[in-house]
Design a protein around this motif. Structure first.
Motif, mmCIF file in Angstrom:
data_model
loop_
_atom_site.group_PDB
_atom_site.id
_atom_site.type_symbol
_atom_site.label_atom_id
_atom_site.label_comp_id
_atom_site.label_asym_id
_atom_site.label_seq_id
_atom_site.Cartn_x
_atom_site.Cartn_y
_atom_site.Cartn_z
ATOM 1 N N MET A 1 0.836 -1.200 0.000
ATOM 2 C CA MET A 1 0.000 0.000 0.000
ATOM 3 C C MET A 1 0.871 1.251 0.000
ATOM 4 O O MET A 1 2.068 1.188 0.213
ATOM 5 N N ILE A 2 0.241 2.379 -0.157
ATOM 6 C CA ILE A 2 1.009 3.623 -0.217
ATOM 7 C C ILE A 2 0.489 4.613 0.817
ATOM 8 O O ILE A 2 -0.681 4.557 1.212
ATOM 9 N N ALA B 1 9.127 -1.751 1.046
ATOM 10 C CA ALA B 1 9.643 -2.231 -0.251
ATOM 11 C C ALA B 1 10.005 -1.078 -1.182
ATOM 12 O O ALA B 1 10.839 -1.228 -2.077
ATOM 13 N N TRP B 2 9.370 0.076 -0.969
ATOM 14 C CA TRP B 2 9.667 1.226 -1.821
ATOM 15 C C TRP B 2 11.135 1.652 -1.698
ATOM 16 O O TRP B 2 11.690 2.258 -2.615
ATOM 17 N N GLN B 3 11.749 1.347 -0.534
ATOM 18 C CA GLN B 3 13.160 1.724 -0.378
ATOM 19 C C GLN B 3 14.054 0.895 -1.308
ATOM 20 O O GLN B 3 15.133 1.343 -1.692
ATOM 21 N N GLY B 4 13.580 -0.290 -1.675
ATOM 22 C CA GLY B 4 14.310 -1.082 -2.673
ATOM 23 C C GLY B 4 14.355 -0.354 -4.011
ATOM 24 O O GLY B 4 15.366 -0.384 -4.725
ATOM 25 N N ILE C 1 4.149 -2.361 -9.118
ATOM 26 C CA ILE C 1 4.697 -2.564 -10.469
ATOM 27 C C ILE C 1 4.844 -1.225 -11.187
ATOM 28 O O ILE C 1 5.896 -0.906 -11.747
ATOM 29 N N GLY C 2 3.766 -0.438 -11.154
ATOM 30 C CA GLY C 2 3.800 0.854 -11.848
ATOM 31 C C GLY C 2 4.836 1.783 -11.261
ATOM 32 O O GLY C 2 5.591 2.435 -11.985
ATOM 33 N N GLY C 3 4.885 1.863 -9.927
ATOM 34 C CA GLY C 3 5.851 2.746 -9.266
ATOM 35 C C GLY C 3 7.274 2.319 -9.545
ATOM 36 O O GLY C 3 8.136 3.143 -9.867
#
Lengths: 108, 481
Positions: free
Chosen positions: A1-2, A69-72, B272-274
């Protein structure tokens, strides 16, 4: 999620995202120029641009809540921006070496 | 060969068909700007042409004309290079000519119907004969079949010609790409009642045409153009064409995910998009290295300054429009607020211009050079080339001005309409009525006029450049096959 960006951070997100890509381009451009002209000073400038790009990316990470996971993604971007110009440079040199070794006319 | 005057005898069969495509492309380019200007006026004066030529129609014709003139430019560019690249005459040229006229008449009919029937019910009859109703792909269903049929003829011309002549790296990539070009369009030709599923396939056409098939097409055209304009060797351009295709497909195809954030698809599309959207600028940044390398090694000596200038504009425009403007608002954490605002329009204006319009214009100059007998279009042109330089400056200034104005409007919309007012109807009007938005729209109109002035100068220049010129350009083209 964001986790969405807070409205007070909009400007920071736009500016740091732009600075990330522009810093990366500055790094790539100066890196190529330094290698082409064999000038170390330009190389210092190139890595300063990369540092600026990386700093912008870290600020973006905080402002845009790039957690977990965004830090990856951030790490991949940092590595990609750092290494891609090196790879392309080697490809340039290798492909143009082929050109020099070839006596074929243009377009052949 | 006669020099300094427009003479069809200077062109081969494929090139004679190509200049027809280029001519219509140029007309549609002006149509795009005319309807864009009408829509821009309506942002400033909403009652302008109200119930005569409504905003939705102007916007639709503005965008569709852009898509179609770019397609005409690409198709023309491929016919232009086909005989030289294959070393033989175009197979089925008569059918190719017929397809050109069928497509052109169909485009004219579609536009007339758009203007004639601006409102009405949405049913099978209107979907087939008036307007399909999907944004950017409004062409009625009969025209969809026509587009695919014409692209099929185009594919036949290209594949059969290379098969009879000789294959090359450019030929192989180009031919495979044309299969995708026609095939992907079919993804937008069926209608589903579930809006999420419908949008899912619709984006295949919009994103994958623009960020996959068109990019590859432009890569092939650019590769051939660089051999022609700068005399770059085939081995180099083909190596880089393969690298470009690999880099682009690596990040571009699944970059599709950034269109799936808010249409009702599962959450994994955020990741995926990000992820792939974040990686998309890296190939563009890496390509800066190649540009600097080539500029330093080759010194950019050439015999067609306008074409090279537009290729350089392509490099900067593509990087800024697609890379910087794209990444500023592509992550879902911020895209939640920016999608569908003038932010998107800002990105779209600079990216389409930088990535595609510039290449088509460069090719128009390459065509004019050969059409006038492969004349010299380098230094020492009559009037020091003030017309092409003026057109280049005005169009670039105009597009950048519009981009910045739309950026300001988009920022204000994201902040007020989306973040503060929570995307409500009241928020929409609060955003539209804000002085920042209204001033930005006024500035967009001003820069739109600047762009149109530049385009008119461009047309004038294309019609007159090289008149009476007797110096010959270097013969890169003859050796390119």
């Amino acid at each position: 999620m964001i986790e969405p960006v807070a409205p007070e951070d909009f400007q920071r997100v736009f500016a740091t995202a732009a600075a990330t890509v522009l810093g990366g381009a500055g790094y790539a451009g100066l890196f190529a120029w330094a290698r082409l002209k064999n000038r170390r000073l330009w190389l210092v400038g190139a890595y300063m641009c990369y540092a600026a790009s990386a700093a912008a990316m870290l600020l973006l990470t905080r402002a845009a809540h790039l957690n977990g996971a965004w830090q990856g993604v951030v790490v991949l971007m940092l590595v990609g921006y750092l290494l891609a110009p090196h790879g392309i440079w080697h490809l340039c040199v290798a492909s143009h070496r082929l050109e020099r070794n070839s006596r074929a006319p243009p377009g052949d | 060969m006669r020099t300094g005057i427009i003479d069809g005898a200077n062109l081969n069969g494929g090139q004679q068909l190509a200049v027809k495509y280029f001519s219509v492309a140029l007309v549609l380019f002006l149509v795009q700007m005319l309807f864009g200007l009408l829509a821009a006026i309506q942002f400033v004066r909403p009652d302008f042409l109200y119930n005569v030529l409504d905003f939705n129609v102007n916007r639709m014709v503005h965008i569709d004309a852009m898509v179609v003139w770019m397609l005409y430019g690409f198709v023309g560019a491929v016919y232009w290079l086909l005989e030289e690249e294959s070393g033989t005459r175009v197979v089925g040229l008569a059918v190719g000519n017929l397809a050109f006229w069928v497509l052109t008449v169909a485009v004219a009919i579609v536009v007339v119907v758009y203007l004639w029937v601006q409102t009405g019910p949405g049913n099978d009859l209107t979907r087939w004969f008036v307007n399909e109703g999907r944004e950017y792909l409004e062409a009625p269903r009969w025209a969809d079949f026509g587009i695919v049929a014409v692209l099929g003829v185009f594919f036949y011309n290209v594949a059969a010609t290379f098969s009879r002549g000789r294959w090359s790296g450019i030929a192989g990539v180009l031919t495979l790409d044309l299969v995708a070009l026609a095939g992907l369009y079919c993804a937008g030709m069926f209608y589903l009642t579930n809006i999420t599923a419908d949008q899912y396939w619709w984006w295949w056409v919009i994103h994958l045409w623009v960020e996959a098939t068109w990019e590859v097409l432009v890569g092939c055209i650019m590769a051939w153009g660089l051999m022609h304009v700068l005399g770059v060797r085939r081995r180099i351009v083909e190596t880089w064409l393969y690298i470009e295709v690999a880099l682009m497909f690596g990040s571009g195809i699944l970059g599709l995910g950034h269109h799936y954030f808010w249409i009702g698809t599962p959450d994994y599309w955020f990741s995926i998009g990000g992820f792939f959207s974040a990686l998309e600028p890296i190939p563009l940044v890496a390509m800066v290295v190649h540009s600097v390398y080539d500029a330093g090694v080759r010194k950019l000596r050439n015999g067609n300054h306008p074409a090279l200038a537009w290729i350089i504009a392509h490099t900067f425009g593509n990087f800024l429009g697609a890379g910087v403007w794209g990444f500023m608002h592509t992550l879902p954490q911020i895209n939640l607020y920016t999608h569908g605002t003038q932010w998107t329009a800002s990105h779209g204006h600079l990216a389409f211009f930088g990535a595609y319009a510039t290449i088509n214009i460069a090719f128009f100059y390459i065509a004019m050079q050969t059409w006038r007998g492969n004349i010299w279009l380098g230094s020492g042109l009559a009037g020091e080339g003030w017309k092409w330089k003026g057109a280049l400056a005005l169009i670039n200034l105009g597009v950048i001005g519009m981009t910045v104005a739309l950026l300001i409007a988009g920022y204000e919309q994201s902040f007020i309409e989306r973040a503060m007012e929570g995307s409500t109807w009241r928020g929409y009007f609060a955003g539209q009525m804000h002085p920042w938005f209204q001033q930005a729209m006024a500035w967009r109109l001003v820069f739109g006029v600047v762009t149109l002035a530049g385009a008119l100068l461009l047309v004038w220049d294309l019609l007159t450049i090289g008149v009476g010129e007797t110096r010959r350009a270097p013969q890169f083209a003859a050796e390119a096959g």
